[in-house]
Every structure is written in structure tokens, then in C-alpha cells.
Design a protein around this motif. Structure first.
Motif, PDB file in Angstrom:
ATOM      1  N   LEU A 130       0.835  -1.208   0.000  1.00 31.27           N
ATOM      2  CA  LEU A 130       0.000   0.000   0.000  1.00 31.27           C
ATOM      3  C   LEU A 130       0.869   1.256   0.000  1.00 31.27           C
ATOM      4  CD1 LEU A 130      -2.732  -1.055   2.559  1.00 31.27           C
ATOM      5  CD2 LEU A 130      -3.049  -0.679   0.112  1.00 31.27           C
ATOM      6  N   ALA A 131       0.348   2.312  -0.592  1.00 37.39           N
ATOM      7  CA  ALA A 131       1.055   3.594  -0.604  1.00 37.39           C
ATOM      8  C   ALA A 131       1.091   4.172   0.805  1.00 37.39           C
ATOM      9  CB  ALA A 131       0.349   4.566  -1.555  1.00 37.39           C
ATOM     10  N   LYS A 132       2.088   5.000   1.075  1.00 34.69           N
ATOM     11  CA  LYS A 132       2.211   5.615   2.400  1.00 34.69           C
ATOM     12  C   LYS A 132       1.051   6.561   2.692  1.00 34.69           C
ATOM     13  CE  LYS A 132       7.083   4.976   3.055  1.00 34.69           C
ATOM     14  NZ  LYS A 132       8.270   5.459   3.718  1.00 34.69           N
ATOM     15  N   SER A 133       0.396   7.060   1.649  1.00 36.96           N
ATOM     16  CA  SER A 133      -0.744   7.952   1.854  1.00 36.96           C
ATOM     17  C   SER A 133      -2.050   7.195   2.076  1.00 36.96           C
ATOM     18  CB  SER A 133      -0.893   8.883   0.656  1.00 36.96           C
ATOM     19  OG  SER A 133      -1.134   8.127  -0.520  1.00 36.96           O
ATOM     20  N   ASP A 134      -2.072   5.886   1.769  1.00 39.13           N
ATOM     21  CA  ASP A 134      -3.269   5.090   2.020  1.00 39.13           C
ATOM     22  C   ASP A 134      -3.459   4.898   3.525  1.00 39.13           C
ATOM     23  OD1 ASP A 134      -3.938   4.737  -0.671  1.00 39.13           O
ATOM     24  OD2 ASP A 134      -2.725   2.928  -0.853  1.00 39.13           O
ATOM     25  N   LEU A 135      -4.702   4.681   3.920  1.00 39.41           N
ATOM     26  CA  LEU A 135      -5.006   4.408   5.319  1.00 39.41           C
ATOM     27  C   LEU A 135      -5.004   2.897   5.540  1.00 39.41           C
ATOM     28  CD1 LEU A 135      -7.977   6.905   5.837  1.00 39.41           C
ATOM     29  CD2 LEU A 135      -5.544   7.275   6.298  1.00 39.41           C
ATOM     30  N   LEU A 136      -4.379   2.457   6.620  1.00 39.73           N
ATOM     31  CA  LEU A 136      -4.288   1.032   6.921  1.00 39.73           C
ATOM     32  C   LEU A 136      -4.536   0.813   8.403  1.00 39.73           C
ATOM     33  CD1 LEU A 136      -3.567  -1.914   6.115  1.00 39.73           C
ATOM     34  CD2 LEU A 136      -1.183  -1.340   6.652  1.00 39.73           C
ATOM     35  N   GLY A 137      -5.309  -0.219   8.698  1.00 42.69           N
ATOM     36  CA  GLY A 137      -5.528  -0.660  10.073  1.00 42.69           C
ATOM     37  C   GLY A 137      -5.410  -2.171  10.118  1.00 42.69           C
ATOM     38  N   VAL A 138      -5.089  -2.712  11.292  1.00 40.93           N
ATOM     39  CA  VAL A 138      -4.962  -4.160  11.459  1.00 40.93           C
ATOM     40  C   VAL A 138      -5.674  -4.564  12.747  1.00 40.93           C
ATOM     41  CG1 VAL A 138      -3.400  -6.138  11.644  1.00 40.93           C
ATOM     42  CG2 VAL A 138      -2.718  -4.147  10.282  1.00 40.93           C
ATOM     43  N   ILE A 139      -6.553  -5.559  12.616  1.00 43.68           N
ATOM     44  CA  ILE A 139      -7.301  -6.096  13.749  1.00 43.68           C
ATOM     45  C   ILE A 139      -7.063  -7.599  13.785  1.00 43.68           C
ATOM     46  CG2 ILE A 139      -9.631  -6.530  14.652  1.00 43.68           C
ATOM     47  CD1 ILE A 139     -10.456  -3.864  13.304  1.00 43.68           C
ATOM     48  N   VAL A 140      -6.848  -8.142  14.981  1.00 46.65           N
ATOM     49  CA  VAL A 140      -6.760  -9.589  15.149  1.00 46.65           C
ATOM     50  C   VAL A 140      -7.945 -10.045  15.986  1.00 46.65           C
ATOM     51  CG1 VAL A 140      -4.251  -9.729  14.917  1.00 46.65           C
ATOM     52  CG2 VAL A 140      -5.259  -9.424  17.174  1.00 46.65           C
ATOM     53  N   PHE A 141      -8.338 -11.292  15.767  1.00 51.57           N
ATOM     54  CA  PHE A 141      -9.435 -11.820  16.576  1.00 51.57           C
ATOM     55  C   PHE A 141      -9.256 -13.301  16.860  1.00 51.57           C
ATOM     56  CE2 PHE A 141     -10.830 -12.814  12.291  1.00 51.57           C
ATOM     57  CZ  PHE A 141     -11.507 -14.017  12.405  1.00 51.57           C
ATOM     58  N   ASN A 142      -9.677 -13.661  18.028  1.00 49.85           N
ATOM     59  CA  ASN A 142      -9.901 -15.046  18.416  1.00 49.85           C
ATOM     60  C   ASN A 142     -11.209 -14.996  19.212  1.00 49.85           C
ATOM     61  OD1 ASN A 142      -8.945 -14.283  21.119  1.00 49.85           O
ATOM     62  ND2 ASN A 142      -6.872 -14.574  20.328  1.00 49.85           N
ATOM     63  N   SER A 143     -11.220 -15.325  20.489  1.00 45.35           N
ATOM     64  CA  SER A 143     -12.431 -15.134  21.294  1.00 45.35           C
ATOM     65  C   SER A 143     -12.676 -13.655  21.527  1.00 45.35           C
ATOM     66  CB  SER A 143     -12.303 -15.830  22.648  1.00 45.35           C
ATOM     67  OG  SER A 143     -12.081 -17.207  22.462  1.00 45.35           O
ATOM     68  N   GLU A 144     -11.621 -12.875  21.442  1.00 41.50           N
ATOM     69  CA  GLU A 144     -11.681 -11.423  21.616  1.00 41.50           C
ATOM     70  C   GLU A 144     -11.072 -10.759  20.388  1.00 41.50           C
ATOM     71  OE1 GLU A 144      -9.808 -10.384  25.292  1.00 41.50           O
ATOM     72  OE2 GLU A 144     -11.022 -11.791  26.438  1.00 41.50           O
TER      73      GLU A 144
END
Length: 174
Positions: free
Chosen positions: A47-61
Motif C-alpha cells: 500500500l502507498a504511504k498515503s493510504d489508510l491502513l488498520g490491522v485487527i486480530v481476533f480469536n475469542s476477543e
């Protein structure tokens, strides 16, 4: 100075890190988690540095490990992704809601969620309808990547189909 510059893309990567992700994939020496982590890390670097990025992990929570923001340090984000380890149960719904909350107010031409999971989740029957609501109310598309020999292709496919996203089944992780 008067021109508003808007990122082309706002992407939230939603990664399953439940215990089942620790299983090895039959055609590889890697676990489902290692395959998902490597793919997500490569995506962050792409992704470009100007793009917005988020990361979420999940298991029971569910946990936001990278809040949605400009992708200014893709190497650091990739390192955080590569450190994700499996453990716990599986509940994808709250993770999708977290991603939706982050993208709802994002100013970007494209709002997209990419889910990497074996698709085995509590409340799986409600996930396609949740995805459809995200599309209808916020214009968000969801693509799903089914990882593992025993992934729930029906749920993963329905989530993507209900948002105009794409479903990918990983049959050869190499």
C-alpha cells in the motif's frame, strides 16, 4: 492549499489468530497463521504511504493492533503482523464491527476490509448479513481469504458476495 487530498484507499486487515490457525497446511510446512501473517505483511508493504491502513486480530476477543491511519511505516506494521501468534476460540463478528467502526468515518475513495481466516467462527450464520449492512450503510466492501485445508468456504464466500468483494480460497499457499 485549498484542495482536499483524500487517500485512494482505506483498508483494514482482519486476521484470525484463533487456536485453529496454528494448524499446518497440508501442502506446506507453514501454519495457517504463518501464511496469513506473511500475506498481510506483504499487503501492508504494498500500500502507498498515503493510504489508510488498520490491522485487527481476533480469536475469542478482538484487538486493534494498528489503528486506522496513514501507512507511513509499512515495515513497522509488517513486523507487528508477523508477530501475531494463534490461540483461543473464534468470534469474527466483533472484529468485523471494529473494522466497520474504523472505516465508517474514514475519508477515502475506497473502503475495504480484507479478512484472512479459516472461517470457522461462533455466530457464522450472522456474518454475511453483517457484511451486507456494512456495504449498504457505509459503502464498505469485504474480501475474504480462506486459509487452511478445512476452511469454511460457504461463510467466507457469502461475506464477500454480500459486499461486492472477492473470495479467495488458498489451495496452494506457496
Amino acid at each position: 492549499p485549498e484542495k482536499l487530498v483524500q487517500p485512494d484507499a482505506a483498508v483494514v486487515l482482519v486476521l484470525d489468530n484463533s487456536g485453529s490457525m496454528g494448524r499446518r497446511v497440508s501442502t506446506s510446512v507453514l501454519t495457517q497463521q504463518e501464511i496469513a501473517n506473511q500475506a498481510a505483511a506483504m499487503a501492508a508493504k504494498t500500500l502507498a504511504k498515503s493510504d489508510l491502513l488498520g490491522v485487527i486480530v481476533f480469536n475469542s476477543e478482538s484487538d486493534v493492533i494498528v489503528p486506522l491511519g496513514p501507512n507511513t511505516d509499512p515495515a513497522k506494521t509488517a513486523d507487528r503482523i508477523l508477530s501475531i501468534a494463534p490461540g483461543g476460540g473464534t468470534d469474527m463478528g466483533p472484529a468485523l464491527k471494529l473494522a466497520w467502526d474504523q472505516l465508517r468515518s474514514a475519508r477515502a475513495a475506497i473502503k475495504h476490509i480484507i479478512v484472512m481466516s479459516d472461517g470457522r467462527s461462533m455466530g457464522a450464520e450472522a456474518l454475511p448479513a453483517l457484511a451486507q449492512r456494512m456495504r449498504a450503510e457505509s459503502g464498505i466492501t469485504v474480501s475474504t481469504i480462506g486459509v487452511g485445508d478445512d476452511e469454511d468456504s460457504q461463510t467466507m464466500g457469502a461475506i464477500a458476495a454480500n459486499t461486492g468483494g472477492k473470495y479467495y480460497q488458498v489451495t496452494n499457499p506457496n
